[in-house]
Scaffold this motif. Structure first.
Motif: not given
Length: 514
Positions: A226-251
């Motif tokens: 399940v997705a537990v967090r989503s946020r926008e971050i800068n990409s390595p070349d700073s020319s565009k943004s990326l979305r960082e999404i964290v998922f947690q595995k359930q049992d």
């Protein structure tokens, strides 16, 4: 004087040689100071560097020295790394990439998704930037996997769809942008989820995932997560943004069904409600000239791919129910006008009229199902109605429709009648597609929609349809005879409108086809 000239000549040669070597040393020194900020630990560029010990950079604070340690580990222990690879490890680009991932991982540590004790995997990390970044911030148990190995940071994983690790090996998996690069993102995501321990985390970076629809599609790729967090971050070349999404595995008790068809009621998720809010309104009042009104309406339709990102689907499927000829809608509309976001669609043409079957044998990429879409598998009667008021008759062939077994229709007479095999359409759809697939459908079945749509609801197959273009047949005003309705169909426009409303209420983006 001659004996003295020879020693002077030798002395001059020795002085020139010493000046040459001193110049070379000075040039090397200037290069090291320029590139590494004064550090002299890179064996390829320092004149008196010592043999490096095996790589242990966990907790290292000097970024350049950690990068140089990688090169030294290879140079000092007979590694097969080429000079080009060692140059990469000691380049400014390498340092920039490592610093970017270090910042990403430090934020994840601060938020509790990662710790120095986490056994971590970086997927599709051919250069090892991500692995070194983890080691620099103190995550000693980090390893990368890519198609080819890059010791000592990255091991070989072939096509990455069969990772060389046991189930539940890792506490943290960094997938980066591997899903966007993969031709089989669903299989890769499932393999990543397999290697992750329950209750721990996988992190994805993507240029997509900014809307609720694509985020839901991405989440469905990771079984039991399940997705537990989503946020926008800068990409390595700073020319565009990326979305960082964290998922947690359930049992294990929360693993998602592989076919996605277990719940026939399929509650409407938030991402579908968002899509429907952007849809064009239904035509509430019956049009006096429907053949004109509906044609204009479909030209103004808001296609789902123009509203949301459809990148994270397992497969892309187009089903034309009542396809008629290839040029009727597949060739003239779907392949030319429907926005596909650079995805390749599997195309299915369901057509009972055998007059069109031969044409499909020459059409690559189209799967013909020579049946009549119906509510069960049984033999039906198929008739061609030469209705002069039909908009498609000018193409040389009347519109076909089916009769249930033993049924008859006194409103229409036809001498072109033959038996045809009926196909349980809802059952076929559930066998063909899953909720992880993107399914767009056009349905033009000459009144049978009042049988097929309720059956889709009853079986839960309606949940698999993302977008539907439906022509609803009713006793419309006739073009030939002003003031008279067609006797061909018994249903009213209000009944059609109720059918469209029921579909939208179920979360299906349905459009009024013509």
């Amino acid at each position: 004087m001659a004996p003295t000239a020879k020693p002077n000549l030798v002395r001059n040669l020795i002085v020139r040689a010493l000046l040459f070597f001193a110049s070379m040393f000075l040039l090397r020194f200037v290069y090291v100071v320029t590139v590494y900020g004064g550090s002299c630990t890179a064996g390829d560029y320092c004149l008196f560097s010592s043999l490096a010990s095996p790589l242990t950079v966990a907790g290292t604070t000097g970024g350049a020295s950690a990068s140089a340690a990688v090169a030294s580990a290879h140079a000092g222990h007979g590694s097969s790394a080429t000079p080009a690879v060692r140059a990469l490890w000691t380049s400014r680009e390498w340092r920039k990439a490592v610093d970017f991932y270090s910042a990403v991982f430090q934020d994840l540590v601060a938020e509790g998704f990662l710790s120095p004790a986490s056994k971590s995997l970086c997927v599709d990390a051919p250069s090892g930037y991500e692995v070194l970044a983890l080691k620099e911030i103190g995550v000693a148990g980090a390893i990368g996997v890519a198609r080819k190995s890059a010791p000592p940071l990255v091991v070989a994983g072939g096509d990455l769809l069969h990772l060389p690790f046991k189930n539940g090996t890792f506490d943290f998996v960094f997938a980066g942008q591997s899903l966007e690069r993969s031709k089989q993102p669903a299989d890769l995501a499932a393999e990543i989820a397999r290697t992750l321990r329950p209750h721990w985390f996988v992190v994805v970076l993507t240029a997509s995932g900014g809307d609720a629809y694509s985020l839901d599609a991405l989440a469905k790729l990771f079984p039991g997560c399940v997705a537990v967090r989503s946020r926008e971050i800068n990409s390595p070349d700073s020319s565009k943004s990326l979305r960082e999404i964290v998922f947690q595995k359930q049992d294990g008790t929360h693993i998602v069904s592989t076919d996605g068809n277990s719940d026939p009621k399929c509650p409407i998720p938030e991402h579908k409600l968002h899509i429907l809010q952007s849809a064009e309104p239904l035509i509430e009042e019956e049009p006096l000239k429907p053949w004109i009104t509906f044609k204009r309406n479909i030209q103004n339709a808001k296609y789902l791919p123009s509203i949301a990102d459809i990148s994270f689907k397992q497969r892309y499927i187009y089903v034309d129910v009542g396809a008629r000829s290839y040029g009727s809608s597949i060739g003239s509309w779907f392949r030319k006008r429907y926005p596909k976001q650079n995805h390749t669609f599997e195309i299915y043409a369901i057509e009972a009229d055998r007059a069109f079957h031969k044409e499909y044998t020459t059409k690559k990429g189209v799967n013909l199902l020579p049946y009549a879409a119906w509510v069960c598998n049984e033999t039906l009667t198929f008739e061609i109605n030469h209705d002069p008021d039909n908009h498609d008759v000018g193409k040389g062939r009347g519109m076909g429709r089916i009769r249930p077994p033993g049924g008859s229709d006194s409103r229409v007479t036809s001498d072109d009648v033959h038996p045809i095999q009926g196909l349980d359409f809802a059952a076929w759809l559930k066998k063909t597609a899953t909720e992880r697939d993107y399914v767009v459908m056009k349905m033009d079945v000459e009144g049978t929609e009042f049988d097929l749509v309720p059956r889709l609801f009853k079986t839960g197959a309606i949940c698999l349809i993302d977008e539907l273009f439906l022509e609803c047949h009713y006793n419309r005003w006739q073009m030939c005879c002003p003031g008279q309705r067609s006797p061909k169909y018994p249903n009213t426009y209000q009944e059609c409108l109720n059918l469209f409303r029921s579909l939208r209420n179920a979360g299906v983006l349905v459009h009024q086809w013509w």
